[in-house]
Design a protein around this motif. Structure first.
Motif, PDB file in Angstrom:
ATOM      1  N   ALA A 102       0.823  -1.236  -0.034  1.00 49.51           N
ATOM      2  CA  ALA A 102       0.100   0.117   0.050  1.00 49.51           C
ATOM      3  C   ALA A 102       0.971   1.271   0.028  1.00 49.51           C
ATOM      4  N   VAL A 103       1.891   1.124   0.769  1.00 49.81           N
ATOM      5  CA  VAL A 103       2.995   2.288   0.578  1.00 49.81           C
ATOM      6  C   VAL A 103       3.481   2.529  -0.684  1.00 49.81           C
ATOM      7  N   GLY A 104       3.982   1.243  -1.289  1.00 50.19           N
ATOM      8  CA  GLY A 104       4.478   1.517  -2.546  1.00 50.19           C
ATOM      9  C   GLY A 104       3.514   2.224  -3.491  1.00 50.19           C
ATOM     10  N   ALA A 105       2.254   1.745  -3.377  1.00 47.04           N
ATOM     11  CA  ALA A 105       1.237   2.353  -4.458  1.00 47.04           C
ATOM     12  C   ALA A 105       1.041   3.780  -4.098  1.00 47.04           C
ATOM     13  N   ALA A 106       1.210   4.330  -3.048  1.00 46.28           N
ATOM     14  CA  ALA A 106       1.132   5.838  -2.444  1.00 46.28           C
ATOM     15  C   ALA A 106       2.209   6.453  -3.179  1.00 46.28           C
ATOM     16  N   VAL A 107       3.404   5.722  -3.197  1.00 36.22           N
ATOM     17  CA  VAL A 107       4.751   6.494  -3.453  1.00 36.22           C
ATOM     18  C   VAL A 107       4.688   6.470  -5.090  1.00 36.22           C
ATOM     19  N   ASP A 108       4.151   5.616  -5.766  1.00 34.26           N
ATOM     20  CA  ASP A 108       4.004   5.461  -7.235  1.00 34.26           C
ATOM     21  C   ASP A 108       3.074   6.821  -7.479  1.00 34.26           C
ATOM     22  N   ASN A 109       1.870   6.877  -6.817  1.00 36.69           N
ATOM     23  CA  ASN A 109       1.052   7.980  -7.183  1.00 36.69           C
ATOM     24  C   ASN A 109       1.971   9.555  -7.166  1.00 36.69           C
ATOM     25  N   VAL A 110       2.762   9.497  -6.215  1.00 41.01           N
ATOM     26  CA  VAL A 110       3.402  10.867  -6.078  1.00 41.01           C
ATOM     27  C   VAL A 110       4.363  10.916  -7.401  1.00 41.01           C
ATOM     28  N   ARG A 111       4.859   9.816  -7.726  1.00 47.35           N
ATOM     29  CA  ARG A 111       6.000  10.014  -8.889  1.00 47.35           C
ATOM     30  C   ARG A 111       5.196  10.174 -10.199  1.00 47.35           C
ATOM     31  N   HIS A 112       3.889   9.681 -10.246  1.00 50.95           N
ATOM     32  CA  HIS A 112       3.169   9.659 -11.647  1.00 50.95           C
ATOM     33  C   HIS A 112       2.076  10.925 -11.523  1.00 50.95           C
ATOM     34  N   HIS A 113       1.659  11.351 -10.361  1.00 48.44           N
ATOM     35  CA  HIS A 113       0.614  12.319 -10.443  1.00 48.44           C
ATOM     36  C   HIS A 113       0.950  13.634  -9.906  1.00 48.44           C
ATOM     37  N   ALA A 114       2.041  13.800  -8.778  1.00 46.42           N
ATOM     38  CA  ALA A 114       2.445  15.059  -8.107  1.00 46.42           C
ATOM     39  C   ALA A 114       3.037  16.128  -9.035  1.00 46.42           C
TER      40      ALA A 114
END
Length: 400
Positions: A311-323
């Protein structure tokens, strides 16, 4: 009403209640016998019938306790033995008294097969048994009268009422079983959707973007990848299928975590092994990602720690792709008295109001399944705080 399969769990108590009723009714008939046998036309015969009733009470109680024996042979024998004991009253009890409402030898015990038929087959079967027993009662009393009608009427009401309750109980059990199967199927579908989002969907999206950037044949490949991504997203976000359709899928989370995994531990790890969550989160350390964790190990069951890290990895991926370009992320791991909390904060563009709900409807499952779904299945909570232009904070909490 279908028979022959496993007896629903709510039906068992009804059979046990019948056994209690039969024993209590036998005791009541014996008390009346002690008080009245001197007035009988043939007193010794009354004791013989009480003996037959006691023997059949034992035999029928033991037989009905076994679901495979609750068929027509036992139901027919129950009705025949009870009717015979009732008919014997005509030659044992004073005939004149029976005609004006005197108690028969079995008394309330005659309702036992009526209740048994009602439990086994519902209202209709209970009513049939009540009518047959009422016919035997009419033979004993030389017809119906106002003084003798109470027994047959009460038997008919008992047959219909108990049959209705039994049918409701069995139907409720069936509906509950279907609901449990559907919930298990939905949970399994969500688990599969998370895995697909974390792997296949993201790869297809990457192929689509890179293909568009490269052009030529790669653009065609990217277009095809985009079509497959849209189709797969629609598949994993559509309504949950019937439980039978996914019964053969991968083992459910309950079997992997709650009922013991192949390695023997209840959490799917070797002997309920616990792992340090810090080590799993270290895998997300990269340029632009800062991790802060306690100096001491944060131990969790292996499967729980793996889901938390995913779940943490999915949140970090969201930062990389959408932040947004150049956005940074900070991970904070905290061990609290009531559980473990991981906060993922970024300084990116933030999330507009309603964007998460819109993404879920569009089949983008990063937050809905890869993050919220995982933590929900662990019994935890997810809090997303975001202000457009001021970054986003995702807090994951899993109880001990």
């Amino acid at each position: 009403m279908a028979r022959g399969g496993p007896v629903p769990g709510l039906e068992g108590p009804l059979w046990r209640a019948l056994a209690v009723f039969r024993i209590a009714a036998l005791g009541y008939a014996a008390v009346l016998m002690v008080n009245n046998f001197r007035e009988y036309h043939w007193p010794p015969g009354g004791w013989v019938i009480i003996g037959v009733m006691a023997a059949w009470t034992v035999v029928s109680t033991l037989a009905y306790a076994q679901p495979e024996r609750r068929g027509w042979p036992l139901l027919t024998a129950d009705l025949a033995v009870t009717a015979a004991c009732l008919l014997a009253s005509r030659w044992i009890v004073n005939p004149e008294g029976l005609g004006v409402g005197a108690p028969t030898l079995p008394m309330a015990w005659v309702a036992s097969p009526v209740v048994a038929w009602a439990i086994s087959g519902g209202r209709r079967r209970g009513a049939i048994a009540a009518i047959l027993m009422s016919g035997a009662d009419a033979v004993v009393r030389d017809g119906f009268s106002q003084a003798t009608a109470n027994g047959p009427v009460l038997m008919l009401l008992a047959g219909v009422g108990v049959g209705h309750i039994a049918r409701l109980a069995i139907d409720a059990e069936a509906r509950l079983q279907r609901a449990v199967e559907l919930e298990a199927a939905t949970r399994e579908r969500e688990r599969l959707a998370r895995g697909i989002h974390d792997s296949v969907l993201q790869v297809l999206a990457l192929v689509q973007r890179r293909g568009a950037e490269l052009g030529g044949e790669a653009a065609e490949l990217g277009r095809l990848a985009g079509e497959q991504e849209a189709t797969l997203r629609a598949l994993v976000t559509s309504s949950a299928p019937p439980a039978a359709a996914v019964a053969g899928a991968a083992p459910s989370r309950a079997s992997r975590m709650g009922d013991g995994g192949p390695d023997g531990g209840p959490d799917g790890g070797p002997d309920d092994g616990r792992v340090d969550l810090r080590g799993l989160l270290d895998g997300h350390a990269a340029a632009g990602v800062t991790i802060a964790a306690p100096a001491t190990p944060v131990l969790l069951p292996a499967a729980v720690a793996a889901e938390m890290a995913a779940a943490v990895g999915a949140a970090v991926d969201n930062v990389r792709h959408h932040a947004g370009p150049g956005a940074k992320a900070w991970l904070l791991l905290e061990e609290l008295p009531d559980g473990v909390t991981v906060s993922i904060r970024d300084n990116g563009a933030g999330i507009p109001a309603g964007r998460l709900a819109e993404a879920e409807r569009a089949g983008r499952l990063g937050v809905a399944q890869s993050i919220r779904g995982r933590i929900r299945d662990l019994g935890g909570t997810v809090t997303v705080t975001s202000v457009p232009g001021s970054g986003t904070e995702v807090e994951l909490h899993v109880p001990r």
